[in-house]
Design a protein around this motif. Structure first.
Motif, PDB file in Angstrom:
ATOM      1  N   LYS A 111       0.835  -1.205   0.000  1.00  0.00           N
ATOM      2  CA  LYS A 111       0.000   0.000   0.000  1.00  0.00           C
ATOM      3  C   LYS A 111       0.872   1.259   0.000  1.00  0.00           C
ATOM      4  O   LYS A 111       0.571   2.253   0.641  1.00  0.00           O
ATOM      5  N   LYS A 112       1.983   1.170  -0.714  1.00  0.00           N
ATOM      6  CA  LYS A 112       2.929   2.289  -0.778  1.00  0.00           C
ATOM      7  C   LYS A 112       3.468   2.419  -2.193  1.00  0.00           C
ATOM      8  O   LYS A 112       3.452   1.443  -2.952  1.00  0.00           O
ATOM      9  N   ASP A 139       7.434   5.964   2.252  1.00  0.00           N
ATOM     10  CA  ASP A 139       6.415   6.428   3.189  1.00  0.00           C
ATOM     11  C   ASP A 139       5.848   7.736   2.621  1.00  0.00           C
ATOM     12  O   ASP A 139       6.568   8.727   2.502  1.00  0.00           O
ATOM     13  N   VAL A 140       4.551   7.734   2.248  1.00  0.00           N
ATOM     14  CA  VAL A 140       4.030   8.933   1.559  1.00  0.00           C
ATOM     15  C   VAL A 140       4.033  10.169   2.453  1.00  0.00           C
ATOM     16  O   VAL A 140       4.036  11.292   1.961  1.00  0.00           O
ATOM     17  N   GLU A 141       4.012   9.951   3.776  1.00  0.00           N
ATOM     18  CA  GLU A 141       4.028  11.124   4.644  1.00  0.00           C
ATOM     19  C   GLU A 141       5.425  11.759   4.688  1.00  0.00           C
ATOM     20  O   GLU A 141       5.578  12.933   4.962  1.00  0.00           O
TER      21      GLU A 141
ATOM     22  N   GLU B 107      -2.538   7.864   0.527  1.00  0.00           N
ATOM     23  CA  GLU B 107      -2.516   8.762   1.696  1.00  0.00           C
ATOM     24  C   GLU B 107      -3.481   8.294   2.773  1.00  0.00           C
ATOM     25  O   GLU B 107      -3.174   8.337   3.969  1.00  0.00           O
ATOM     26  N   ALA B 110      -1.945   5.264   4.505  1.00  0.00           N
ATOM     27  CA  ALA B 110      -0.798   5.617   5.347  1.00  0.00           C
ATOM     28  C   ALA B 110      -1.285   6.166   6.686  1.00  0.00           C
ATOM     29  O   ALA B 110      -0.790   5.775   7.751  1.00  0.00           O
ATOM     30  N   TYR B 111      -2.286   7.028   6.636  1.00  0.00           N
ATOM     31  CA  TYR B 111      -2.819   7.597   7.875  1.00  0.00           C
ATOM     32  C   TYR B 111      -3.510   6.512   8.706  1.00  0.00           C
ATOM     33  O   TYR B 111      -3.340   6.437   9.926  1.00  0.00           O
ATOM     34  N   ASP B 113      -2.910   3.304   8.760  1.00  0.00           N
ATOM     35  CA  ASP B 113      -1.917   2.428   9.379  1.00  0.00           C
ATOM     36  C   ASP B 113      -1.302   3.088  10.601  1.00  0.00           C
ATOM     37  O   ASP B 113      -1.049   2.438  11.612  1.00  0.00           O
ATOM     38  N   ARG B 114      -1.057   4.384  10.488  1.00  0.00           N
ATOM     39  CA  ARG B 114      -0.401   5.088  11.588  1.00  0.00           C
ATOM     40  C   ARG B 114      -1.288   5.148  12.833  1.00  0.00           C
ATOM     41  O   ARG B 114      -0.812   4.975  13.952  1.00  0.00           O
TER      42      ARG B 114
END
Lengths: 371, 307
Positions: A111-112, A139-141, B107, B110-111, B113-114
């Protein structure tokens, strides 16, 4: 949506990635003029969406304007892997010292975005051994900051602080900026050519996410669909031409694929893949059937599992088409789900069409009728 | 028991005032789902099927305790809506919308998962725990309570197979659509783990399709499972799909084809049905073997017949 090489290279230029000097043309005469202006040997590259272009004879080396004109003439009359050549990119020939591979792709498993790089670039990247390939999830962030790019360069066995290493680091960060800016599913440079202290993107392969095109009005539209497929896409239907004898229409990609599988299982072949989607109305169903019938299949199999889709609406559309096109092509319909009894009644009484409850019996019957 | 949702789950509907949102809110309520609130910016004060509508998710969570949110939001607004729900503290999201830009999904995931949120979808029909709760757009009539867990990528194919199971009297514990897009929140493995731990599930049906490598990723985990898994994979006869250039080939390394998936699953002990209509029969065989086994639940992993 895939982009032609020259479009990709224009985007590279916009994001500060160097590409060989060159221009596109569509006649041998302009090819000669461009070669004249570039001076020295040039590469003449067919602009087609096929991979394996080099092996398919779509890339020629020419020495000067005369040879360029000749090569362009030949290429413009040829096809590469089934794609007719309509446009050429004429570029200066680089003095390449090393060819690298660099790409960014959206990876569904992690998922990256994943950066893929290798010191073994060139034509046969698929054959590069696994241990020679660098895979870096992003890591997209965090994005792809300079420190990470520097480390990728180090892992490619190039000193990051050397002039060439610095240029490479810039290419890596720029490629990620481009990747996110245009909502790409794939950006690939193969080969990424090292020429002294300079790094050139000698090729460009870009796929833009179709779902994001609405927010990229500046990206030109490239269509690689057949006429039938273009028609269907305008109607919001998903259609693929196949070469068998049974026309297929179903609702949902999974069930459409399963329908094709069943036809094959019972010994025939599907003429097309047509998914009319969930909630298809009479209009979509009619247009879909017209597409299917246009190929003159030996039989047609309609497979509908109505959730949001209403079976009676589908039935009405089929009856309408039947009136318009006659009964020369036998049709088998499977209806299940919302309003299935009403749909069945309409088809049997008004059009004398065989209706089945089960997908399997319907597929068997269609194969029988086509045989 | 069921996985992810049950009759207690309180549900928010984002995009409740659109056609789909409105229709399926009514359907979910009719199924018994505890829909407590809806959100559509600019529509605060309205009601849909008696459900109060708020301008923002925070406005809704100030008045109600919310466990899960289902999104009918237009594709271009999904990222904002999903982040809004998670930021407001909701930890289970079901994203029905299709054609969500893939970078937006990156995006969102990612959020998620975090902060430890669970995302189902996008491009899914949702989750159904038959007789208890339905979140999403699946046709209610095809489900029946029982002990078979179902996890799938495709919608109508799930309906086809679940409909067959129900018609033969084989009920389901929970049915989950993980979504048909390249980037989705939950993998097959994530859902299989939940089924393995769920006391109400005794057999699992996995419905896959060609492309990607989700089925292959599931295989190693399945070898560790104590519960039998039955699979169907669509696309055996489909022409080779769009290839993502060389990078796609490298990432997948020959994965993604029907035969590769089938072999990976079979080697993991999965019984793979040739046709969707054969799934029910295989599941019935697995169920009868479980019931015939006096040690079931005790030393199941040793007594399970090896294929």
């Amino acid at each position: 949506m895939r982009l032609f090489e020259y479009m990709g290279k224009q985007l590279f230029i916009d994001f500060g990635i160097r590409v060989p000097r060159g221009m596109v043309c569509d006649t041998p005469k302009t090819a000669a003029q461009i070669a004249q202006r570039l001076g020295g040997p040039v590469m003449i590259k067919a602009q087609v969406l096929s991979g394996k272009r080099g092996k398919g004879g779509g890339i020629r080396l020419a020495d000067g304007p005369k040879e360029s004109k000749l090569a362009a003439e030949q290429l413009l009359q040829s096809t590469v892997q089934g794609f007719p050549v309509e446009l050429l990119l004429i570029e200066e020939k680089l003095a390449i010292e090393q060819e690298l591979y660099l790409s960014l792709i959206v990876d569904g498993v992690s998922k990256k975005p994943v950066l893929i790089a290798s010191a073994q670039g060139g034509m046969d990247i698929e054959n590069v051994p696994e241990e020679q390939i660098i895979r870096q999830p992003i890591d997209v962030e965090l994005g792809l900051p300079t420190f990470l790019a520097r480390d990728i360069v180090r892992r490619l066995k190039i000193v990051p602080s050397s002039p060439c290493g610095k240029a490479l680091t810039q290419v890596v960060t720029a490629l990620y900026r481009l990747f996110t800016a245009i909502d790409a599913e794939l950006v690939e440079i193969n080969p990424l050519a090292i020429c002294g202290d300079t790094v050139y993107a000698a090729d460009a392969k870009i796929t833009v996410d179709d779902a994001s095109l609405y927010r990229h009005a500046h990206i030109p539209t490239v269509s690689e669909l057949t006429l039938g497929e273009q028609e269907a896409s305008k109607l919001g239907l998903s259609y693929v031409d196949l070469d068998g004898e049974i026309g297929v229409m179903a609702n949902g990609a999974g069930i459409t694929m399963a329908t094709l599988d069943m036809i094959t299982y019972f010994g025939s072949k599907p003429a097309n893949f047509l998914d009319i989607g969930g909630g298809a109305n009479q209009e979509a169903t009619r247009k879909g059937l017209e597409l299917v019938l246009a190929k003159q299949p030996k039989a047609v199999l309609v497979n509908i599992f109505g959730g949001i889709t209403r079976c009676d609406e589908v039935a009405q559309a089929i009856v309408g088409i039947r009136r318009q096109y006659g009964k020369s092509i036998p049709m088998v319909v499977r209806l299940a789900g919302t309003n299935q009894d009403a749909g069945r009644a309409i088809l049997e009484k008004e059009a004398g069409i065989e209706v089945f409850d089960l997908m399997q019996t319907a597929a068997q019957r269609a194969v029988e009728l086509a045989g | 028991m069921s996985i992810l949702i049950d009759e207690q789950t309180s549900v928010l509907v984002q995009g409740i005032t659109g056609n789909q949102g409105r229709f399926h809110t009514q359907q979910m309520l009719a199924y018994g789902t505890n829909v407590v609130a809806g959100v559509t910016p600019g529509r605060c004060g309205m009601e849909v099927e008696g459900v109060p509508v708020f301008d923002t998710v925070r406005a809704a969570t100030e008045e109600y305790s919310i466990d899960a949110s289902v999104l009918f939001t237009p594709a271009a607004a999904v990222k904002d809506a999903a982040l809004e729900a998670m930021e407001a503290g909701i930890r289970t999201l079901v994203i029905i919308t299709e054609h969500v830009p893939v970078h937006d999904c990156l995006e969102i995931m990612a959020y998620a998962d975090r902060i430890g949120a669970t995302i189902i979808g996008p491009n899914t029909y949702g989750i159904v725990s038959p007789g208890r709760c339905k979140i999403g757009i699946a046709p209610s009539s095809i489900f029946f309570p029982g002990s078979v867990g179902v996890v799938a990528r495709s919608g109508t194919l799930s309906y086809e197979i679940v409909g067959n199971l129900t018609a033969s009297g084989v009920g389901q514990s929970t049915v989950v659509g993980i979504g048909g897009d390249r980037v989705v929140g939950q993998s097959f493995v994530d859902i299989l783990r939940l089924f393995e731990a769920d006391s109400a599930t005794s057999v699992v049906v996995l419905i896959g399709e060609i492309g990607g490598s989700a089925e292959e990723e599931a295989a190693p985990y399945i070898t560790q499972m104590t519960k039998p898994v039955v699979a169907y994979i669509a696309g055996q006869s489909a022409p080779p799909g769009k290839r993502m250039g060389h990078a796609g080939a490298i990432i997948e390394r020959g994965r993604g084809t029907y035969h590769h998936k089938r072999r990976a699953l079979e080697e993991a002990g999965v019984r793979v049905a040739e046709l969707p209509s054969q799934v029910t029969g295989i599941v019935q065989t697995e169920l009868s073997m479980l019931h015939a086994d006096p040690f079931y639940g005790l030393i199941w992993s040793f007594s399970r017949p090896q294929q």
